[in-house]
Design a protein around this motif. Structure first.
Motif, PDB file in Angstrom:
ATOM      1  N   VAL A  29      -1.431   7.989   1.894  1.00  0.00           N
ATOM      2  CA  VAL A  29      -0.020   8.543   2.490  1.00  0.00           C
ATOM      3  C   VAL A  29       0.015   8.547   3.731  1.00  0.00           C
ATOM      4  N   GLU A  30      -0.989   8.925   4.411  1.00  0.00           N
ATOM      5  CA  GLU A  30      -1.113   9.243   5.981  1.00  0.00           C
ATOM      6  C   GLU A  30      -0.911   7.887   6.755  1.00  0.00           C
ATOM      7  N   GLU A  31      -1.362   6.760   6.172  1.00  0.00           N
ATOM      8  CA  GLU A  31      -1.385   5.416   6.518  1.00  0.00           C
ATOM      9  C   GLU A  31      -0.136   4.757   6.386  1.00  0.00           C
ATOM     10  N   LYS A  32       0.064   4.699   5.049  1.00  0.00           N
ATOM     11  CA  LYS A  32       1.444   3.732   4.751  1.00  0.00           C
ATOM     12  C   LYS A  32       2.629   4.556   4.438  1.00  0.00           C
ATOM     13  N   GLY A  33       2.458   5.869   4.129  1.00  0.00           N
ATOM     14  CA  GLY A  33       3.789   6.554   3.738  1.00  0.00           C
ATOM     15  C   GLY A  33       3.974   6.833   2.220  1.00  0.00           C
ATOM     16  N   VAL A  34       4.930   7.491   1.980  1.00  0.00           N
ATOM     17  CA  VAL A  34       5.776   7.804   0.593  1.00  0.00           C
ATOM     18  C   VAL A  34       7.140   7.195   0.479  1.00  0.00           C
ATOM     19  N   LEU A  35       7.108   6.679  -0.833  1.00  0.00           N
ATOM     20  CA  LEU A  35       8.539   6.307  -1.065  1.00  0.00           C
ATOM     21  C   LEU A  35       9.208   7.182  -2.292  1.00  0.00           C
ATOM     22  N   VAL A  36      10.191   7.516  -2.279  1.00  0.00           N
ATOM     23  CA  VAL A  36      10.970   8.115  -3.468  1.00  0.00           C
ATOM     24  C   VAL A  36      12.330   7.467  -3.762  1.00  0.00           C
ATOM     25  N   HIS A  68       1.790   3.127  -7.386  1.00  0.00           N
ATOM     26  CA  HIS A  68       2.562   3.720  -7.981  1.00  0.00           C
ATOM     27  C   HIS A  68       1.880   4.809  -8.688  1.00  0.00           C
ATOM     28  N   VAL A  69       2.218   6.131  -8.507  1.00  0.00           N
ATOM     29  CA  VAL A  69       1.676   7.047  -8.793  1.00  0.00           C
ATOM     30  C   VAL A  69       3.063   8.360  -9.248  1.00  0.00           C
ATOM     31  N   LYS A  70       2.526   9.044 -10.444  1.00  0.00           N
ATOM     32  CA  LYS A  70       3.329  10.253 -10.722  1.00  0.00           C
ATOM     33  C   LYS A  70       2.651  11.215 -10.176  1.00  0.00           C
ATOM     34  N   GLY A  80       0.820  -1.402   0.115  1.00  0.00           N
ATOM     35  CA  GLY A  80       0.123   0.041   0.081  1.00  0.00           C
ATOM     36  C   GLY A  80       0.902   1.268   0.099  1.00  0.00           C
ATOM     37  N   LEU A  81       2.141   1.107   0.340  1.00  0.00           N
ATOM     38  CA  LEU A  81       3.087   2.430   0.222  1.00  0.00           C
ATOM     39  C   LEU A  81       2.747   3.008  -1.149  1.00  0.00           C
ATOM     40  N   VAL A  82       2.676   4.437  -0.992  1.00  0.00           N
ATOM     41  CA  VAL A  82       2.549   5.323  -2.328  1.00  0.00           C
ATOM     42  C   VAL A  82       4.196   5.508  -2.952  1.00  0.00           C
ATOM     43  N   VAL A  83       4.274   4.891  -3.980  1.00  0.00           N
ATOM     44  CA  VAL A  83       5.383   5.103  -4.612  1.00  0.00           C
ATOM     45  C   VAL A  83       5.519   6.033  -5.666  1.00  0.00           C
ATOM     46  N   PHE A 128       6.991   7.022 -14.233  1.00  0.00           N
ATOM     47  CA  PHE A 128       6.670   6.202 -15.308  1.00  0.00           C
ATOM     48  C   PHE A 128       5.279   5.900 -15.182  1.00  0.00           C
ATOM     49  N   SER A 129       4.658   6.043 -14.057  1.00  0.00           N
ATOM     50  CA  SER A 129       3.209   5.369 -13.776  1.00  0.00           C
ATOM     51  C   SER A 129       2.415   6.270 -14.689  1.00  0.00           C
ATOM     52  N   PRO A 130       0.987   5.472 -15.271  1.00  0.00           N
ATOM     53  CA  PRO A 130       0.172   6.332 -15.560  1.00  0.00           C
ATOM     54  C   PRO A 130      -0.872   7.100 -14.950  1.00  0.00           C
ATOM     55  N   ASP A 131      -0.690   6.948 -13.632  1.00  0.00           N
ATOM     56  CA  ASP A 131      -1.680   7.323 -12.774  1.00  0.00           C
ATOM     57  C   ASP A 131      -0.936   8.606 -11.985  1.00  0.00           C
ATOM     58  N   TYR A 132      -1.887   9.588 -11.659  1.00  0.00           N
ATOM     59  CA  TYR A 132      -1.106  10.953 -10.925  1.00  0.00           C
ATOM     60  C   TYR A 132      -1.500  10.818  -9.546  1.00  0.00           C
ATOM     61  N   LEU A 133      -0.659  11.334  -8.711  1.00  0.00           N
ATOM     62  CA  LEU A 133      -0.989  11.241  -7.416  1.00  0.00           C
ATOM     63  C   LEU A 133      -2.168  12.740  -7.122  1.00  0.00           C
ATOM     64  N   GLY A 134      -2.811  12.494  -6.157  1.00  0.00           N
ATOM     65  CA  GLY A 134      -3.812  13.417  -6.226  1.00  0.00           C
ATOM     66  C   GLY A 134      -4.238  13.454  -4.389  1.00  0.00           C
ATOM     67  N   PRO A 135      -5.129  14.329  -4.197  1.00  0.00           N
ATOM     68  CA  PRO A 135      -5.519  14.567  -2.697  1.00  0.00           C
ATOM     69  C   PRO A 135      -6.174  13.611  -2.232  1.00  0.00           C
ATOM     70  N   TRP A 136      -7.015  12.657  -3.130  1.00  0.00           N
ATOM     71  CA  TRP A 136      -7.781  11.578  -2.723  1.00  0.00           C
ATOM     72  C   TRP A 136      -6.784  10.246  -2.161  1.00  0.00           C
ATOM     73  N   LEU A 137      -5.573  10.548  -2.193  1.00  0.00           N
ATOM     74  CA  LEU A 137      -4.562   9.684  -1.908  1.00  0.00           C
ATOM     75  C   LEU A 137      -3.956   9.941  -0.219  1.00  0.00           C
ATOM     76  N   ARG A 138      -4.822  10.876   0.227  1.00  0.00           N
ATOM     77  CA  ARG A 138      -4.227  11.438   1.718  1.00  0.00           C
ATOM     78  C   ARG A 138      -3.983  10.240   2.717  1.00  0.00           C
ATOM     79  N   SER A 139      -5.405   9.619   2.717  1.00  0.00           N
ATOM     80  CA  SER A 139      -5.496   8.464   3.747  1.00  0.00           C
ATOM     81  C   SER A 139      -4.410   7.471   3.501  1.00  0.00           C
TER      82      SER A 139
END
Length: 181
Positions: A68-75, A95-97, A48-51, A55-66
């Motif tokens: 991001v808060e629960e699992k975290g972000v990986l760079v 995976h999101v860009k 569930g980590l937000v990566v 190269f992902s076809p999907d964008y990061l948006g505010p709908w992923l806040r929970s």
């Protein structure tokens, strides 16, 4: 409660570093040294980590806040010259860009979408609604103020999108029919 613990309660930031760039200029290492990120390797599996994956076809948006808060972000910190989709294949998660932004860093200044690791994480934090962390990340480098100046209007628009469709409309409004990333 320590300051470090407080940050980890709001958002977890993880970094995989390939050490392909000058370590003195490595922004992911600076986040780690500042206690804002944790260094991990490919064996670090967190469902569930937000990566952040350009190269992902999907964008990061505010709908992923929970998420991001629960699992975290990986760079993933690697040289743009050597970055390929293959480097992301073994990393589990969502995976999101990032939507198109302009870097303020001295290496890729003004080249759309070619953000440093700290710029990418800061943008993700802002878009997901973690503006306090965004402010903390801005303080790591003087040029992060340039990043903010270049992108404040875009970040605000992106952070208000309620869906992929609304985000796509915001991107089109600023970048036209063919966004740079």
């Amino acid at each position: 409660m320590s300051h470090y613990y407080k940050w980890w309660c709001w958002i977890r930031i993880y970094a995989i570093i390939y050490y392909e760039d000058d370590p003195v200029k490595n922004t992911a290492l600076k986040m780690v040294k500042a206690g804002l990120a944790r260094l991990v390797d490919h064996g670090f599996a967190r469902r569930g980590l937000v990566v952040l994956n350009p190269f992902s076809p999907d964008y990061l948006g505010p709908w992923l806040r929970s998420l991001v808060e629960e699992k975290g972000v990986l760079v993933l910190d690697a040289s743009w010259k050597h970055l390929t989709p293959g480097k992301f294949k073994r990393i589990p998660g969502t995976h999101v860009k990032l939507p198109p932004l302009l870097p303020g860093n001295p290496v890729n200044y003004g080249k759309p979408c070619m953000l440093s690791s700290v710029e990418a994480v800061a943008a993700a934090a802002y878009i997901a609604g973690f503006t306090d962390i965004y402010g903390k990340l801005l303080g790591l480098y003087k040029w992060m103020e340039t990043f903010h100046t270049l992108n404040s209007e875009l970040l605000e628009a992106y952070s208000k999108a309620g869906s992929q469709e609304e985000l796509a409309a915001a991107i089109q409004e600023y970048w036209g029919e063919n966004p740079p990333c």
